[in-house]
Motif scaffolding. Structure first.
Motif, mmCIF file in Angstrom:
data_model
loop_
_atom_site.group_PDB
_atom_site.id
_atom_site.type_symbol
_atom_site.label_atom_id
_atom_site.label_comp_id
_atom_site.label_asym_id
_atom_site.label_seq_id
_atom_site.Cartn_x
_atom_site.Cartn_y
_atom_site.Cartn_z
ATOM 1 N N MET A 1 0.836 -1.194 0.000
ATOM 2 C CA MET A 1 0.000 0.000 0.000
ATOM 3 C C MET A 1 0.874 1.250 0.000
ATOM 4 O O MET A 1 2.074 1.181 0.256
ATOM 5 N N LEU A 2 0.255 2.371 -0.274
ATOM 6 C CA LEU A 2 0.936 3.665 -0.245
ATOM 7 C C LEU A 2 0.439 4.419 0.982
ATOM 8 O O LEU A 2 -0.768 4.489 1.228
ATOM 9 N N ALA A 3 1.372 4.956 1.752
ATOM 10 C CA ALA A 3 0.993 5.609 3.004
ATOM 11 C C ALA A 3 1.922 6.783 3.292
ATOM 12 O O ALA A 3 2.909 7.006 2.585
ATOM 13 N N GLU A 4 1.593 7.529 4.355
ATOM 14 C CA GLU A 4 2.393 8.695 4.731
ATOM 15 C C GLU A 4 2.745 8.648 6.210
ATOM 16 O O GLU A 4 1.867 8.548 7.068
ATOM 17 N N CYS A 5 4.038 8.717 6.494
ATOM 18 C CA CYS A 5 4.528 8.798 7.868
ATOM 19 C C CYS A 5 4.655 10.273 8.237
ATOM 20 O O CYS A 5 5.206 11.063 7.459
ATOM 21 N N LYS A 6 4.160 10.657 9.402
ATOM 22 C CA LYS A 6 4.213 12.061 9.821
ATOM 23 C C LYS A 6 5.645 12.576 9.907
ATOM 24 O O LYS A 6 5.917 13.746 9.647
ATOM 25 N N GLU A 7 6.568 11.703 10.273
ATOM 26 C CA GLU A 7 7.958 12.121 10.468
ATOM 27 C C GLU A 7 8.811 11.987 9.210
ATOM 28 O O GLU A 7 9.692 12.810 8.957
ATOM 29 N N HIS A 8 8.547 10.952 8.397
ATOM 30 C CA HIS A 8 9.471 10.633 7.311
ATOM 31 C C HIS A 8 8.861 10.674 5.913
ATOM 32 O O HIS A 8 9.535 10.357 4.941
ATOM 33 N N GLY A 9 7.604 11.063 5.813
ATOM 34 C CA GLY A 9 7.015 11.252 4.495
ATOM 35 C C GLY A 9 6.382 10.006 3.902
ATOM 36 O O GLY A 9 6.048 9.051 4.603
ATOM 37 N N TYR A 10 6.233 10.015 2.589
ATOM 38 C CA TYR A 10 5.535 8.944 1.881
ATOM 39 C C TYR A 10 6.379 7.674 1.812
ATOM 40 O O TYR A 10 7.602 7.720 1.729
ATOM 41 N N TYR A 11 5.699 6.527 1.807
ATOM 42 C CA TYR A 11 6.384 5.243 1.652
ATOM 43 C C TYR A 11 5.412 4.208 1.096
ATOM 44 O O TYR A 11 4.193 4.395 1.112
ATOM 45 N N ARG A 12 5.972 3.115 0.601
ATOM 46 C CA ARG A 12 5.174 1.986 0.132
ATOM 47 C C ARG A 12 5.412 0.802 1.055
ATOM 48 O O ARG A 12 6.554 0.501 1.395
ATOM 49 N N GLY A 13 4.333 0.138 1.455
ATOM 50 C CA GLY A 13 4.452 -0.990 2.366
ATOM 51 C C GLY A 13 3.565 -0.820 3.582
ATOM 52 O O GLY A 13 2.828 0.160 3.710
ATOM 53 N N LYS A 14 3.658 -1.764 4.507
ATOM 54 C CA LYS A 14 2.790 -1.757 5.685
ATOM 55 C C LYS A 14 3.251 -0.780 6.756
ATOM 56 O O LYS A 14 2.449 -0.306 7.557
ATOM 57 N N ALA A 15 4.555 -0.504 6.797
ATOM 58 C CA ALA A 15 5.084 0.385 7.830
ATOM 59 C C ALA A 15 6.210 1.234 7.257
ATOM 60 O O ALA A 15 6.851 0.862 6.273
ATOM 61 N N CYS A 16 6.450 2.369 7.886
ATOM 62 C CA CYS A 16 7.523 3.262 7.460
ATOM 63 C C CYS A 16 8.859 2.521 7.531
ATOM 64 O O CYS A 16 9.185 1.932 8.571
ATOM 65 N N PRO A 17 9.650 2.525 6.474
ATOM 66 C CA PRO A 17 10.921 1.791 6.484
ATOM 67 C C PRO A 17 11.970 2.395 7.416
ATOM 68 O O PRO A 17 12.978 1.754 7.710
ATOM 69 N N ILE A 18 11.729 3.615 7.898
ATOM 70 C CA ILE A 18 12.701 4.271 8.773
ATOM 71 C C ILE A 18 12.370 4.047 10.250
ATOM 72 O O ILE A 18 13.211 3.606 11.032
ATOM 73 N N CYS A 19 11.116 4.333 10.633
ATOM 74 C CA CYS A 19 10.745 4.214 12.050
ATOM 75 C C CYS A 19 9.902 2.977 12.353
ATOM 76 O O CYS A 19 9.601 2.694 13.515
ATOM 77 N N ASN A 20 9.501 2.270 11.307
ATOM 78 C CA ASN A 20 8.700 1.048 11.429
ATOM 79 C C ASN A 20 7.315 1.289 12.023
ATOM 80 O O ASN A 20 6.674 0.364 12.524
ATOM 81 N N LYS A 21 6.847 2.535 11.961
ATOM 82 C CA LYS A 21 5.502 2.852 12.440
ATOM 83 C C LYS A 21 4.523 2.841 11.269
ATOM 84 O O LYS A 21 4.888 3.126 10.135
ATOM 85 N N GLU A 22 3.278 2.512 11.580
ATOM 86 C CA GLU A 22 2.248 2.502 10.546
ATOM 87 C C GLU A 22 1.748 3.922 10.319
ATOM 88 O O GLU A 22 1.340 4.609 11.254
ATOM 89 N N GLY A 23 1.790 4.374 9.073
ATOM 90 C CA GLY A 23 1.397 5.737 8.759
ATOM 91 C C GLY A 23 -0.039 5.844 8.280
ATOM 92 O O GLY A 23 -0.820 4.894 8.362
ATOM 93 N N LYS A 24 -0.373 7.011 7.734
ATOM 94 C CA LYS A 24 -1.719 7.269 7.233
ATOM 95 C C LYS A 24 -1.906 6.612 5.872
ATOM 96 O O LYS A 24 -1.136 6.838 4.945
#
Length: 210
Positions: A1-24
């Motif tokens: 999926m495509l999502a947005e992490c508040k801290e690290h921006g847009y990413y593809r996948g289930k969780a942010c590849p930097i902080c491993n948190k689930e984004g919007k």
């Protein structure tokens, strides 16, 4: 999926590849695949089918493109600028550029665009995949565009093999002396993460990779 992490921006996948948190959540894999196909079609091949205006360098207004897609395809009624930006900025192949509210594809066009504002290639050697039947012809005549407006070259043997296997099971890789070609006036531009484009490549710069 495509999502947005508040801290690290847009990413593809289930969780942010930097902080491993689930984004919007922004869109599903299925929606992402469909939108990618539509967007690349507009920017490379058929802007007129969506009533989109691209300038001579292939740039189109993101808001205009969003409206055009919403009007043409009901399932994308929710599409907004951030969705297009997120798709483009997370594209693994680096096929897009975004600037001042506009977007363009950087290679593989069939419509006429001027890509002379792309950065010059910064490599000494490039690669090009061919079939066994094409080798002798290209070594004699050089490389000319076929189904696209530019010759597309790869920055690595691996990527050239990957591109070649779309057309043939065992591609033969040709080596391009990009440094010498550019020194002698051939214009080669970097158009993606591992994609380079030129109008044509003269045979004297081409050799068979041993």
């Amino acid at each position: 999926m495509l999502a947005e992490c508040k801290e690290h921006g847009y990413y593809r996948g289930k969780a942010c590849p930097i902080c491993n948190k689930e984004g919007k959540f922004l869109m599903s894999d299925k929606e992402l695949k469909k939108l990618s196909s539509v967007l690349i079609g507009i920017l490379r091949h058929f802007p007129q089918q969506f009533g989109v205006r691209l300038d001579e360098h292939g740039w189109g207004d993101i808001e205009e493109i969003c409206r055009a897609i919403r009007d043409k395809i009901d399932r994308f009624y929710w599409l907004r600028r951030k969705h297009v930006e997120a798709l483009a900025l997370t594209d693994e192949k680096g096929r897009y550029q975004i600037k001042d509210g506009k977007i363009r594809a950087t290679y593989a066009h069939t419509i006429e665009v001027d890509l002379s504002d792309l950065p010059m290639a910064d490599v000494d050697v490039l690669y090009y995949p061919v079939t066994e039947e094409e080798v002798d012809i290209i070594l004699e005549q050089g490389i000319l565009p076929t189904d696209r407006n530019k010759v597309h070259l790869s920055g690595s043997i691996e990527k050239a093999m990957e591109a070649g296997k779309i057309r043939t099971e065992n591609p033969i890789i040709l080596k391009i002396d990009a440094k010498k070609a550019m020194e002698e006036g051939i214009d080669i531009r970097k158009a993606g993460k591992d994609v380079y484009v030129a109008d044509e490549i003269d045979a004297k710069y081409i050799s068979k990779l041993e």
